[in-house]
Design a protein around this motif. Structure first.
Motif, mmCIF file in Angstrom:
data_model
loop_
_atom_site.group_PDB
_atom_site.id
_atom_site.type_symbol
_atom_site.label_atom_id
_atom_site.label_comp_id
_atom_site.label_asym_id
_atom_site.label_seq_id
_atom_site.Cartn_x
_atom_site.Cartn_y
_atom_site.Cartn_z
ATOM 1 N N ILE A 240 0.935 -1.025 0.105
ATOM 2 C CA ILE A 240 -0.115 0.069 0.037
ATOM 3 C C ILE A 240 0.805 1.114 -0.096
ATOM 4 O O ILE A 240 2.061 1.387 0.767
ATOM 5 N N ALA A 241 0.520 2.279 -0.857
ATOM 6 C CA ALA A 241 1.187 3.330 -0.922
ATOM 7 C C ALA A 241 0.553 4.505 -0.184
ATOM 8 O O ALA A 241 -0.214 5.327 -0.662
ATOM 9 N N ARG A 242 0.767 4.512 1.273
ATOM 10 C CA ARG A 242 0.031 5.662 1.899
ATOM 11 C C ARG A 242 0.671 7.093 1.637
ATOM 12 O O ARG A 242 -0.477 7.790 1.816
ATOM 13 N N GLU A 243 1.316 7.325 1.085
ATOM 14 C CA GLU A 243 2.167 8.521 0.712
ATOM 15 C C GLU A 243 1.352 9.111 -0.669
ATOM 16 O O GLU A 243 1.150 10.502 -0.893
ATOM 17 N N ARG A 244 0.490 8.158 -1.058
ATOM 18 C CA ARG A 244 -0.244 8.709 -2.513
ATOM 19 C C ARG A 244 -1.909 8.524 -1.999
ATOM 20 O O ARG A 244 -2.662 8.381 -2.717
ATOM 21 N N GLU A 245 -2.102 8.726 -0.745
ATOM 22 C CA GLU A 245 -3.459 8.751 -0.294
ATOM 23 C C GLU A 245 -4.250 9.943 -1.141
ATOM 24 O O GLU A 245 -3.991 10.926 -1.510
ATOM 25 N N MET A 246 -5.638 9.378 -1.530
ATOM 26 C CA MET A 246 -6.597 10.160 -2.385
ATOM 27 C C MET A 246 -7.937 10.285 -1.469
ATOM 28 O O MET A 246 -8.067 9.467 -0.725
ATOM 29 N N THR A 247 -8.613 11.353 -1.790
ATOM 30 C CA THR A 247 -9.980 11.815 -1.273
ATOM 31 C C THR A 247 -10.973 11.984 -2.342
ATOM 32 O O THR A 247 -11.001 12.499 -2.978
ATOM 33 N N LEU A 248 -12.057 10.884 -1.990
ATOM 34 C CA LEU A 248 -12.894 10.747 -2.920
ATOM 35 C C LEU A 248 -14.251 11.523 -1.873
ATOM 36 O O LEU A 248 -14.676 11.252 -0.765
ATOM 37 N N LEU A 249 -14.925 12.345 -2.786
ATOM 38 C CA LEU A 249 -16.146 13.009 -2.097
ATOM 39 C C LEU A 249 -17.538 12.504 -2.837
ATOM 40 O O LEU A 249 -17.786 12.076 -3.908
ATOM 41 N N PHE A 250 -18.338 12.253 -1.638
ATOM 42 C CA PHE A 250 -19.709 11.851 -1.876
ATOM 43 C C PHE A 250 -20.868 12.496 -1.400
ATOM 44 O O PHE A 250 -20.542 13.082 -0.306
ATOM 45 N N ASP A 251 -21.897 12.455 -2.137
ATOM 46 C CA ASP A 251 -23.186 12.921 -1.459
ATOM 47 C C ASP A 251 -23.552 12.211 0.093
ATOM 48 O O ASP A 251 -23.160 11.128 -0.066
ATOM 49 N N PRO A 252 -24.168 12.966 0.852
ATOM 50 C CA PRO A 252 -24.696 12.418 2.091
ATOM 51 C C PRO A 252 -25.616 11.341 1.744
ATOM 52 O O PRO A 252 -26.473 11.292 0.797
ATOM 53 N N GLY A 253 -25.417 10.085 2.515
ATOM 54 C CA GLY A 253 -26.182 9.103 2.304
ATOM 55 C C GLY A 253 -25.973 8.273 0.769
ATOM 56 O O GLY A 253 -26.470 7.096 0.621
ATOM 57 N N HIS A 254 -25.009 8.783 0.288
ATOM 58 C CA HIS A 254 -24.522 7.896 -0.929
ATOM 59 C C HIS A 254 -22.934 7.515 -0.906
ATOM 60 O O HIS A 254 -22.382 7.483 -2.011
ATOM 61 N N ALA A 255 -22.455 7.464 0.135
ATOM 62 C CA ALA A 255 -21.264 7.128 0.530
ATOM 63 C C ALA A 255 -20.448 5.744 -0.010
ATOM 64 O O ALA A 255 -21.339 4.987 -0.102
ATOM 65 N N LEU A 256 -19.244 5.556 -0.414
ATOM 66 C CA LEU A 256 -18.808 4.374 -1.035
ATOM 67 C C LEU A 256 -18.881 3.268 0.081
ATOM 68 O O LEU A 256 -19.127 2.274 -0.322
ATOM 69 N N ASP A 257 -18.744 3.452 1.489
ATOM 70 C CA ASP A 257 -18.809 2.579 2.372
ATOM 71 C C ASP A 257 -20.051 1.931 2.194
ATOM 72 O O ASP A 257 -20.239 0.658 2.525
ATOM 73 N N GLU A 258 -21.044 2.573 2.336
ATOM 74 C CA GLU A 258 -22.640 1.960 2.223
ATOM 75 C C GLU A 258 -22.649 1.388 0.856
ATOM 76 O O GLU A 258 -23.404 0.377 1.097
ATOM 77 N N ARG A 259 -22.130 1.698 -0.240
ATOM 78 C CA ARG A 259 -21.999 1.018 -1.444
ATOM 79 C C ARG A 259 -21.888 -0.419 -1.319
ATOM 80 O O ARG A 259 -22.253 -1.437 -1.790
ATOM 81 N N ILE A 260 -20.612 -0.407 -0.623
ATOM 82 C CA ILE A 260 -19.771 -1.663 -0.364
ATOM 83 C C ILE A 260 -20.542 -2.470 0.462
ATOM 84 O O ILE A 260 -20.740 -3.822 0.274
ATOM 85 N N VAL A 261 -21.288 -2.270 1.518
ATOM 86 C CA VAL A 261 -22.280 -3.060 2.183
ATOM 87 C C VAL A 261 -23.302 -3.350 1.325
ATOM 88 O O VAL A 261 -23.488 -4.649 1.376
ATOM 89 N N ALA A 262 -23.971 -2.573 0.633
ATOM 90 C CA ALA A 262 -25.234 -2.839 -0.085
ATOM 91 C C ALA A 262 -24.882 -3.786 -1.299
ATOM 92 O O ALA A 262 -25.770 -4.730 -1.311
ATOM 93 N N GLU A 263 -23.606 -3.801 -1.853
ATOM 94 C CA GLU A 263 -23.396 -4.990 -2.708
ATOM 95 C C GLU A 263 -23.344 -6.115 -2.346
ATOM 96 O O GLU A 263 -23.602 -7.323 -3.152
ATOM 97 N N GLN A 264 -23.081 -6.584 -1.061
ATOM 98 C CA GLN A 264 -23.125 -7.646 -0.474
ATOM 99 C C GLN A 264 -24.440 -8.216 -0.429
ATOM 100 O O GLN A 264 -24.550 -9.397 -0.242
ATOM 101 N N PHE A 265 -25.401 -7.609 -0.583
ATOM 102 C CA PHE A 265 -26.820 -7.948 -0.648
ATOM 103 C C PHE A 265 -27.475 -7.867 -1.803
ATOM 104 O O PHE A 265 -28.650 -8.148 -2.078
ATOM 105 N N ALA A 266 -26.862 -7.524 -2.734
ATOM 106 C CA ALA A 266 -27.305 -7.463 -4.289
ATOM 107 C C ALA A 266 -27.784 -8.798 -4.652
ATOM 108 O O ALA A 266 -27.156 -9.862 -4.771
ATOM 109 N N HIS A 267 -28.715 -8.852 -5.511
ATOM 110 C CA HIS A 267 -29.368 -10.028 -6.049
ATOM 111 C C HIS A 267 -28.743 -10.211 -7.490
ATOM 112 O O HIS A 267 -28.850 -9.205 -8.345
#
Length: 267
Positions: A240-267
């Protein structure tokens, strides 16, 4: 990787637009362009990316290459748009950025040694995959932190995915989906033949992983880091290249971590 969600995005200042050349990307860009003032990419504090996940990866890799990584807000004008926010024709980009939440992600640093001895250093935001180049099965030795864990993996290949990339090729190869704050990496075989029962591993993201190609003359292997392909690989070293950390911006309630959880329940 620590706590990835921060209190809020920095206040909108100088904005740059990075848009897909597709007709849909240009159509959405024309609408968004009329909602704010824009500057050149190298002068921006925040970059608005319009397109799909491929366009987002292009933008992030461009910034890594130029050495100035800025927060990025994606607007979906593609197909899946896993890394993007929803597009509405009436959207106010300044208001969106003011309320956006930020998530920090770090890419993999990839050091690839070619059969001829040359070394190439690239970055992988989603994953690094090793793939057989011919009909011959690839044979690959896998080491973690200097210790050989799989002496000979025979199959189509192997990949190492970040949490961001765990829902992409890794998931298609039956690898695990990783929460963004898991501080883990997914090590996943691709159509393995031997060892038959090995399904992969989940590793701490502080791990250093090495892939060594066995019988490369008979069984050539290529390495693919996101959209960059290198052929005739001898060995690949990853961390992992921690010195190359990047920031992604998301609308409230539409964050990437929530999508990752939701993907595990997708049919």
């Amino acid at each position: 990787m620590g706590d990835k969600e921060r209190e809020s995005a920095p206040p909108p200042r100088r904005l740059a637009l990075f848009a897909s050349p597709t007709p849909r990307g240009q159509e959405v860009a024309a609408v968004v362009r009329g909602t704010a003032e824009w500057c050149a990419l190298e002068e921006a504090d925040i970059v608005v990316v319009i397109g799909g996940d491929g366009t987002m990866l292009d933008a992030l890799h461009h910034m890594i290459r130029t050495g100035r990584v800025r927060p990025v807000y994606g607007v979906n004008a593609g197909t899946v748009g896993f890394l993007m926010n929803r597009y509405h024709r009436s959207m106010n980009i300044i208001e969106r950025l003011h309320h956006a939440r930020s998530i920090a992600v770090s890419p993999l640093a990839v050091e690839a040694v070619m059969q001829g001895g040359d070394t190439h250093c690239v970055y992988a935001i989603n994953e690094l995959s090793l793939l057989r180049e011919t009909r011959q099965t690839a044979k690959i030795e896998i080491s973690v932190n200097g210790r050989v864990r799989i002496a000979e993996l025979a199959g189509d290949g192997v990949l190492l995915a970040t949490p961001v990339g765990s829902t992409a090729y890794n998931f298609s190869a039956s690898g695990p989906i990783l929460p963004l704050d898991s501080q883990m990496l997914a090590l996943t075989p691709i159509s393995p033949f031997r060892p038959r029962r090995w399904k992969g591993a989940i590793l701490p993201d502080r791990s250093r992983v090495t892939f060594r190609v066995l019988e490369p003359d008979k069984r050539p292997v290529s390495a693919v880091a996101d959209q960059t392909e290198l052929r005739n690989i001898a060995e690949v070293r990853l961390a992992i290249a921690r010195e190359r950390e990047m920031t992604l911006l998301f609308d409230p309630g539409h964050a990437l971590d929530e999508r990752i959880v939701a993907e595990q329940f997708a049919h």
